[in-house]
Motif scaffolding. Structure first.
Motif, PDB file in Angstrom:
ATOM      1  N   ILE A  82       0.819  -1.210   0.000  1.00 51.02           N
ATOM      2  CA  ILE A  82       0.000   0.000   0.000  1.00 51.02           C
ATOM      3  C   ILE A  82       0.853   1.260   0.000  1.00 51.02           C
ATOM      4  O   ILE A  82       0.636   2.175  -0.796  1.00 51.02           O
ATOM      5  N   GLU A 315      -2.579  -4.706  -0.269  1.00 54.28           N
ATOM      6  CA  GLU A 315      -3.897  -4.639  -0.876  1.00 54.28           C
ATOM      7  C   GLU A 315      -3.946  -5.608  -2.050  1.00 54.28           C
ATOM      8  O   GLU A 315      -2.905  -6.118  -2.493  1.00 54.28           O
ATOM      9  N   VAL A 423     -11.695   3.175   0.672  1.00 50.53           N
ATOM     10  CA  VAL A 423     -10.597   3.663  -0.163  1.00 50.53           C
ATOM     11  C   VAL A 423      -9.820   4.762   0.543  1.00 50.53           C
ATOM     12  O   VAL A 423     -10.414   5.674   1.148  1.00 50.53           O
ATOM     13  N   ILE A 424      -8.501   4.676   0.443  1.00 52.26           N
ATOM     14  CA  ILE A 424      -7.646   5.694   1.025  1.00 52.26           C
ATOM     15  C   ILE A 424      -7.983   7.055   0.412  1.00 52.26           C
ATOM     16  O   ILE A 424      -8.063   7.197  -0.800  1.00 52.26           O
ATOM     17  N   ARG A 432      -7.826  -0.002   5.137  1.00 48.57           N
ATOM     18  CA  ARG A 432      -8.071   0.711   3.900  1.00 48.57           C
ATOM     19  C   ARG A 432      -7.158   0.208   2.802  1.00 48.57           C
ATOM     20  O   ARG A 432      -6.214  -0.533   3.038  1.00 48.57           O
ATOM     21  N   SER A 433      -7.434   0.634   1.582  1.00 47.09           N
ATOM     22  CA  SER A 433      -6.579   0.321   0.449  1.00 47.09           C
ATOM     23  C   SER A 433      -6.841   1.342  -0.641  1.00 47.09           C
ATOM     24  O   SER A 433      -7.836   2.065  -0.608  1.00 47.09           O
ATOM     25  N   TYR A 434      -5.966   1.404  -1.610  1.00 49.00           N
ATOM     26  CA  TYR A 434      -6.194   2.265  -2.767  1.00 49.00           C
ATOM     27  C   TYR A 434      -7.118   1.599  -3.781  1.00 49.00           C
ATOM     28  O   TYR A 434      -7.887   2.255  -4.465  1.00 49.00           O
ATOM     29  N   THR A 435      -7.023   0.274  -3.903  1.00 51.76           N
ATOM     30  CA  THR A 435      -7.832  -0.425  -4.905  1.00 51.76           C
ATOM     31  C   THR A 435      -9.268  -0.650  -4.443  1.00 51.76           C
ATOM     32  O   THR A 435     -10.140  -0.920  -5.257  1.00 51.76           O
ATOM     33  N   VAL A 582     -10.708  10.632  -6.514  1.00 54.22           N
ATOM     34  CA  VAL A 582     -10.153   9.321  -6.841  1.00 54.22           C
ATOM     35  C   VAL A 582     -10.034   9.197  -8.364  1.00 54.22           C
ATOM     36  O   VAL A 582     -11.001   9.417  -9.084  1.00 54.22           O
ATOM     37  N   ARG A 604      -4.555   2.689 -10.219  1.00 56.59           N
ATOM     38  CA  ARG A 604      -3.471   2.541  -9.236  1.00 56.59           C
ATOM     39  C   ARG A 604      -2.115   2.708  -9.914  1.00 56.59           C
ATOM     40  O   ARG A 604      -1.465   3.713  -9.768  1.00 56.59           O
TER      41      ARG A 604
END
Length: 641
Positions: A82, A315, A423-424, A432-435, A582, A604
């Motif tokens: 992450i 993630e 989502v971050i 949390r995660s970006y994906t 995002v 991402r």
């Protein structure tokens, strides 16, 4: 109930005394001749060797207190770290040569490193003292077998990383010419490793030295692992093994033989996929061969706590999510699996649909979606047209134990995460995660989670039968012997406990998965898929994609997350700005304008090969340390470094 005891580990201790006062040695002056005498001397000495299973600086697949063994899968592209600005070291070409073999990095700076023979020396010291001990011949053979096991375990990792490595099977002094020798060809090293393991298989105590110790089954695990790894490495890297005692066919045959022996000894698996990583005790657990035992107040970890914080490490990218089959045993891109054709795949334009009817391992490995409004006051969009508590209600059916995984998820302090995906940026900090695909395998509700880092006690597996069944299936395919009976004895045993239909070998053809790598046989692709999904997070990925010589396929990817619309996240009728920040792309990875009507997949990472980066062939072998090359001119660097 877990046994509350622990063993005080010491390296050497005095166990014999001499009648002559003048010949007695003070305790401060222990020597090998006085310390290696009895069976218990050797038993005590080898206890500290078990630390190799948790020494995350030493091997790829190993247990650490943060995230179990996931780093190997992150290097392979199955997972992503992450807190990184690139997919991984290899995709971004930031993996570099290093000064010495200790340059591992405690957290994730593990792109290189591991050229370290200090552990080999410790083993050789023990092995060199066996013949002069007071033990019986049978006991000498047993401890030589245990020593060979650890020697082989480390050398397997050295070969996997570096290829040719100096073979050292005796104690050598720093000024001994052998200390400055050249690298031994990998085929010769592997011959030696296999010889050690076959000796150990025939001479070690079948049950070791009690429960959860190195025994015959542990040795057979290494035979299975070595045979598959090296047999396939030589095939796909076109390495000639003419003259080798164990050529690729013999290696694969040994993998099958050892696997079949283990399958007979361990005919059952844990009845639930989640229990392997989230059980208080793995003692006598079906299919578990060796495990790391954690004891309350004695030795604990914080893997369970760590995954429930804002520091969660990994993630899941969408291309890994798409590997999960639907319950009917079909890939999501299979023509017969679309809803219009009567299939089970519900598409991904709504994240609730994406998780529906999927292999239960997906719901146990990735936090399923739910939509809460506490705090955020979001209103579930009408287009969802679903029960937003669908997976809240489903999870107790998949995991009946009330102390297992439940939704909504919470952090270690009990703060509820209002919605998933989380989502971050617009979401909350924990889990949390970006994906949008947060990892879930180590999550449970029964472990103590508080401000104290080390408070968790779930045992963790070291060797277990899921790997062996997958080794068996793949080795049989490589030998041209894979058929329905093999699938039933291996892959279909794994699927049975997660509610996914059997693999039917006759149904797998060129069109079975339109999204597969077309250079890979369709049946082999399905065998490899099963391996990735079953073992996700356990660290096998990096060695697997390298031995298959398929690293670019997995590492050089456009990394995306779940499909969303900005308008799905409104407050009082207005799109929430944090969500509209995002970045999104369409299915062709074209950027989507950030308008209120924008929709697409979370962006991402860009395929690094399009940026002049990406996997390089030199990465298949890691570099030797610069210091060692300077000290020993007989060592030669691996190609390209």
């Amino acid at each position: 109930m877990k046994k509350y005891f622990f063993i005080l580990i010491i390296t050497l201790f005095l166990s014999s005394c001499n009648d002559s006062f003048l010949e007695k040695l003070p305790i401060e002056s222990q020597t090998e001749s006085t310390a290696f005498k009895t069976y218990d001397n050797f038993k005590t000495y080898t206890w500290n060797m078990y630390g190799i299973f948790t020494d995350f600086s030493a091997v790829t697949q190993t247990i650490n207190s943060y995230s179990f063994s996931s780093r190997g899968d992150a290097f392979a592209g199955y997972l992503h770290y992450i807190n990184s600005n690139s997919p991984n070291y290899y995709a971004s070409q930031t993996a570099t040569t290093f000064a010495d073999g200790s340059d591992y990095g405690q957290y994730f700076n593990y792109a290189t490193g591991g050229w370290d023979f200090s552990f080999v020396r410790r083993i050789n010291i023990m092995l060199s003292n066996i013949d002069n001990s007071e033990m019986t011949d049978a006991d000498k053979k047993h401890w030589r077998s245990v020593g060979y096991f650890f020697h082989a375990f480390l050398y397997m990792e050295l070969v996997a990383r570096f290829g040719d490595v100096p073979w050292i099977d005796q104690v050598i002094a720093d000024d001994d010419p052998l200390a400055y020798g050249s690298r031994t060809p990998r085929t010769e090293v592997v011959d030696n490793i296999m010889e050690e393991l076959l000796y150990a298989e025939n001479n070690i105590k079948v049950n070791g030295d009690g429960a959860n110790t190195i025994n015959k089954a542990c040795v057979q695990v290494l035979i299975s692992r070595l045979g598959l790894f090296e047999g396939t490495w030589r095939k796909y890297h076109s390495i000639s093994d003419a003259g080798a005692k164990y050529d690729k066919t013999k290696l694969l045959t040994e993998a099958v033989r050892a696997s079949e022996s283990l399958m007979a000894s361990y005919p059952s698996l844990l009845d639930n996929y989640d229990k392997l990583l989230n059980s208080e005790s793995l003692a006598n657990a079906p299919g578990v061969i060796l495990y790391k035992e954690y004891l309350n107040g004695v030795i604990m970890h914080f893997m369970g706590r760590y995954i429930r914080t804002s520091e969660i490490r990994f993630e899941v990218p969408k291309h890994t999510v798409e590997l999960y089959l639907t319950k009917n045993g079909l890939p999501i891109k299979n023509a017969a699996n679309q809803l219009t054709a009567g299939g089970q795949y519900c598409g991904d334009s709504i994240v609730y649909n994406e998780f529906r009817n999927r292999d239960n391992r997906m719901l146990i490995s990735i936090v399923p979606p739910y939509f809460g409004n506490t705090g955020y006051n979001y209103t579930p969009p009408a287009r969802f047209n679903v029960n937003v508590n669908e997976y809240v209600n489903l999870l107790p059916q998949i995991l009946p134990d009330a102390a297992s995984k439940r939704l909504p998820v919470s952090n270690f302090a009990g703060t509820v995460i209002n919605q998933m995906p989380n989502v971050i940026g617009p979401g909350q900090a924990p889990l949390r995660s970006y994906t949008g695909y947060s990892t879930f395998r180590l999550y449970n509700l029964w472990e103590v989670s508080n401000a104290s880092s080390f408070s968790n006690t779930a045992d963790k597996p070291i060797f277990h039968m899921s790997e062996i069944l997958l080794n068996y299936a793949e080795a049989k395919w490589e030998l041209g012997q894979f058929n329905q009976s093999v699938a039933d004895a291996s892959i279909n045993k794994l699927r049975a406990r997660v509610g996914t239909a059997n693999m039917v070998v006759a149904n797998i053809n060129e069109n079975f998965d339109p999204a597969r790598d077309k250079s890979v046989d369709p049946v082999l692709w399905e065998i490899r898929r099963e391996r990735i999904i079953e073992l996700l997070g356990e660290g096998f990925g990096f060695n697997d994609v390298r031995r298959w010589k398929k690293a670019p396929w997995f590492v050089n990817r456009n990394v995306t997350g779940f499909y969303m619309r900005y308008s799905d996240y409104t407050k009082n009728g207005t799109v929430v700005a944090a969500w509209q920040n995002v970045s999104l792309v369409d299915k062709n990875f074209n950027d989507v304008p950030k308008t209120a009507k924008g929709e697409g997949y979370i962006k991402r990472f860009v395929d690094q090969s399009t940026l002049g980066k990406g996997w390089l062939d030199k990465y298949y072998l890691l570099p030797l340390p610069l210091n060692d090359l300077a000290l020993n001119p007989n060592l030669k660097q691996n190609p390209g470094w």
